[in-house]
Design a protein around this motif. Structure first.
Motif, mmCIF file in Angstrom:
data_model
loop_
_atom_site.group_PDB
_atom_site.id
_atom_site.type_symbol
_atom_site.label_atom_id
_atom_site.label_comp_id
_atom_site.label_asym_id
_atom_site.label_seq_id
_atom_site.Cartn_x
_atom_site.Cartn_y
_atom_site.Cartn_z
ATOM 1 N N LEU B 5 0.836 -1.211 0.000
ATOM 2 C CA LEU B 5 0.000 0.000 0.000
ATOM 3 C C LEU B 5 0.864 1.252 0.000
ATOM 4 O O LEU B 5 0.665 2.162 -0.806
ATOM 5 C CB LEU B 5 -0.887 0.018 1.247
ATOM 6 N N ASP B 29 1.718 -2.220 4.968
ATOM 7 C CA ASP B 29 0.697 -3.015 4.296
ATOM 8 C C ASP B 29 -0.278 -3.517 5.348
ATOM 9 O O ASP B 29 0.019 -3.472 6.539
ATOM 10 C CB ASP B 29 1.340 -4.198 3.565
ATOM 11 N N ARG B 31 -4.732 -4.645 6.256
ATOM 12 C CA ARG B 31 -6.141 -4.467 5.932
ATOM 13 C C ARG B 31 -6.646 -3.175 6.581
ATOM 14 O O ARG B 31 -7.136 -2.274 5.912
ATOM 15 C CB ARG B 31 -6.912 -5.677 6.469
ATOM 16 N N ILE B 155 -7.842 2.759 -1.131
ATOM 17 C CA ILE B 155 -7.404 2.993 0.252
ATOM 18 C C ILE B 155 -8.233 4.144 0.822
ATOM 19 O O ILE B 155 -8.545 5.102 0.117
ATOM 20 C CB ILE B 155 -5.929 3.423 0.347
ATOM 21 N N PRO B 181 -13.285 -3.164 4.560
ATOM 22 C CA PRO B 181 -12.356 -4.009 3.797
ATOM 23 C C PRO B 181 -12.988 -5.320 3.347
ATOM 24 O O PRO B 181 -12.628 -5.858 2.298
ATOM 25 C CB PRO B 181 -11.226 -4.287 4.802
ATOM 26 N N CYS B 186 -11.320 -2.568 0.257
ATOM 27 C CA CYS B 186 -10.386 -1.457 0.347
ATOM 28 C C CYS B 186 -9.625 -1.548 1.668
ATOM 29 O O CYS B 186 -10.110 -2.129 2.630
ATOM 30 C CB CYS B 186 -11.095 -0.115 0.227
ATOM 31 N N SER B 187 -8.420 -1.017 1.655
ATOM 32 C CA SER B 187 -7.632 -0.966 2.884
ATOM 33 C C SER B 187 -7.874 0.366 3.571
ATOM 34 O O SER B 187 -8.305 1.334 2.931
ATOM 35 C CB SER B 187 -6.152 -1.121 2.557
#
Lengths: 313, 309
Positions: B5, B29, B31, B155, B181, B186-187
């Motif tokens: 990410l 990185d 979730r 994100i 998520p 999406c994170s």
């Protein structure tokens, strides 16, 4: 489609109140995104739509502009043979209402444009600073230039509806009142002249209030500042020009626009504020006002962009 | 292999003589990632750098894109929920979200459909036509979440999303954050001071202090950086004080919580077997024994403390 998920069931989580999550059915967006160079168009459309939403912001002023146009058109048509006081041809003969009404009407359109500037223009940047809207804009792919271009063109469209449409209709009416084809051909330049005066008025009355809205961070103060400048400084400049016999009256935007209008229509003013201003000084004043105002808006928006988003760091 | 990410390489940001972020190198990185740090730690500055809004030294990449050169592209793929109010006066929630979608490059029809869906998801289905000016704090937080979601970001940067919310609204907001998520793939980067929120929803954490990153990793790693399960919670049938005495004699650190409960920190190289042996020798009956997990708050304070040291 809707569904619901409760909280996770493990341990202490089960003590949580059961909130309900609704979902209309999520799908990943796979279409193309519009080019970022078109963001200013989105800003412009939103500016116009926001102004159009309520009657007091723009519709009422547009109604007044229509009334001005109808009355001016009626005067041109019904009182063709009468002369207009205080306005003469270069030869010194008094101008008829048919010829003098069009430039004379500009001062009335200026009053309507001033109303629009109060309800919309003078609030724009200050209102966005106060509401935190710049965070909303700049967290997206909106550049400062997109914001500035969108807001200015939006305001130009709104003010242009007042300054361009009305005078253009009056210019067309003037052509319709021509006695002969030869006179009609001679009168054809009234159309570009009406558009030129309208464009100049649109530029000044769209940009200058925006500039004032960029000076302070409270929309009410910005409105008060702009109104003070327009009404009080303009009035003082006129008085000062009478005392000093100088062109300082060009600080009065409405008078400057009047002066340019009469100059373009080859008419002389016998009295009035505009009489004391040289037409070139008036033109320069209007353009300088607009230029300074745009610079102020750019400066304030760039500052907001450089501050970035989120908390102060 | 997909791009992480966020990648930072020697990221430095200076405001004149003040260094807000100092030579940060990290790969982030996960979730739901908690971005933690005291005031002035550099969290907001980091978000600004990641969104390509301010110049910086070093490298910052989001979704593999360089923030310096692809800021606009990043902002089209990232949703940002600001801490402070960021609305346009006189707009309804659905107008604001539609406008937000359009400003992120969605066609108007798509933006409008997604605005309705996002507001419905955020729990504002019945209020979405009302002017935001009259909304409560909780409703404004929901609108901020919806406007961040409307353009389908990969994100989400959420800045203090539960600030000012009553317990029920906070709970519902956290449920939405947990759900995002799963349902929308999406994170989330959650910048917050509320460590219980992080403990509840985050699986990874980034801890910043004095412009430096002190920790990057999973929440489990954050709690377990001491390397072993040395902190125990022990329940006995009776006389916890006596067990504390015998364990202390063996080098453990004990704290009697009640006549039947105590916390124990084992000496180096010792295992739980020590507790059972000493209890048997003292004739005490153990009714329960568990590893006392460090809270995120305790771990955070430990990490920050290490930083100061």
């Amino acid at each position: 489609m809707s569904d619901a998920t409760g909280p996770r069931s493990s341990g202490a989580d089960s003590l949580r109140p059961a909130g309900t999550i609704h979902d209309l059915g999520y799908k990943r967006y796979v279409g193309a995104r519009l080019a970022s160079s078109t963001r200013w168009l989105v800003v412009m459309k939103n500016h116009i739509a926001h102004a159009w939403k309520t009657w007091w912001r723009f519709k009422s002023s547009l109604g007044l502009a229509v009334i001005v146009t109808v009355i001016a058109g009626g005067v041109m048509f019904l009182l063709q043979d009468r002369t207009v006081k205080g306005v003469v041809l270069p030869s010194g003969i008094a101008a008829t209402l048919t010829d003098g009404t069009l430039p004379r009407s500009i001062q009335w359109y200026s009053r309507v444009a001033f109303l629009v500037s109060l309800t919309i223009g003078a609030r724009v940047v200050a209102g966005d600073v106060q509401s935190g809207a710049f965070t909303f804009y700049f967290a997206r792919s909106v550049r400062p230039r997109d914001y500035v271009l969108g807001k200015i063109t939006g305001q130009l469209v709104l003010v242009g509806m007042i300054y361009l449409a009305g005078p253009l209709m009056l210019a067309i009416a003037r052509l319709g009142l021509a006695d002969s084809t030869d006179q009609l051909i001679d009168l054809l330049p009234v159309i570009p002249k009406a558009l030129a005066v309208g464009a100049l008025g649109t530029l000044a009355f769209a940009c200058v209030p925006l500039g004032f809205s960029a000076i302070v961070h409270n929309p009410r103060y910005a409105m008060a500042l702009w109104a003070s400048y327009y009404l009080i400084v303009g009035g003082m400049a006129w008085v000062l020009s009478r005392v000093t016999d100088s062109g300082v009256a060009a600080l009065d935007l409405a008078a400057s626009l009047d002066r340019v209008a009469f100059w373009l229509y080859d008419l002389e003013l016998v009295w009035g504020r505009a009489k004391r201003i040289d037409p070139y000084v008036a033109l320069g004043s209007l353009l300088a006002h607009a230029g300074i105002a745009i610079a102020l808006v750019v400066w304030q928006v760039r500052r907001a962009h450089l501050r970035g988003i989120g908390g102060a760091s | 292999m997909s791009e992480p990410l966020i990648q930072l390489e020697h990221l430095t940001k200076r405001y004149g003589a003040i260094t807000a972020i100092e030579d940060v190198t990290a790969v982030v990185d996960g979730r739901i990632i908690g971005l933690l740090g005291p005031n002035g730690a550099g969290k907001s500055t980091l978000l600004k750098c990641l969104l390509g809004l301010i110049p910086y030294e070093g490298e910052a990449r989001v979704l593999g894109l360089h923030a310096r050169t692809h800021g606009a592209e990043i902002r089209d793929r990232v949703g940002y929920m600001p801490e402070q109010e960021a609305f346009l006066s006189g707009m309804s929630a659905v107008e604001l979200c539609t406008y937000a979608g359009e400003l992120s490059g969605l066609p108007r029809t798509e933006a409008m459909q997604r605005a309705h869906a996002a507001l419905y998801y955020a729990g504002l289905e019945e209020k979405r036509y009302q002017s935001i000016d009259g909304y409560s704090t909780g409703m404004k937080q929901r609108v901020k979440l919806a406007q961040a979601l409307v353009h389908d970001p990969e994100i989400l940067f959420l800045d203090e999303p539960t600030n000012g919310l009553d317990p029920r609204s906070r709970d519902e907001m956290l449920e939405l954050i947990e759900d995002l998520p799963i349902r929308r793939s999406c994170s989330i980067v959650l910048s917050t001071h509320l460590l219980p929120d992080v403990e509840r929803v985050c699986d990874h954490a980034v801890i910043m202090h004095h412009g430096r990153v002190r920790f990057v990793g999973s929440i489990d790693e954050l709690r377990d950086t001491r390397g072993r399960d040395a902190d125990l919670f022990v329940e006995v049938k009776a006389d916890a004080a006596r067990l504390a005495d015998v364990l202390a004699a063996a080098g453990a650190t004990c704290n009697v919580e009640s006549p039947v409960a105590l916390t124990v920190t084992l000496p180096l190289d010792a295992t739980t077997d020590l507790v059972f042996r000493r209890a048997r020798d003292a004739g005490l009956q153990i009714r329960g024994l568990g590893v006392r997990r460090e809270t995120v708050e305790a771990a955070f304070l430990r990490v920050i403390g290490n930083g100061d040291a």
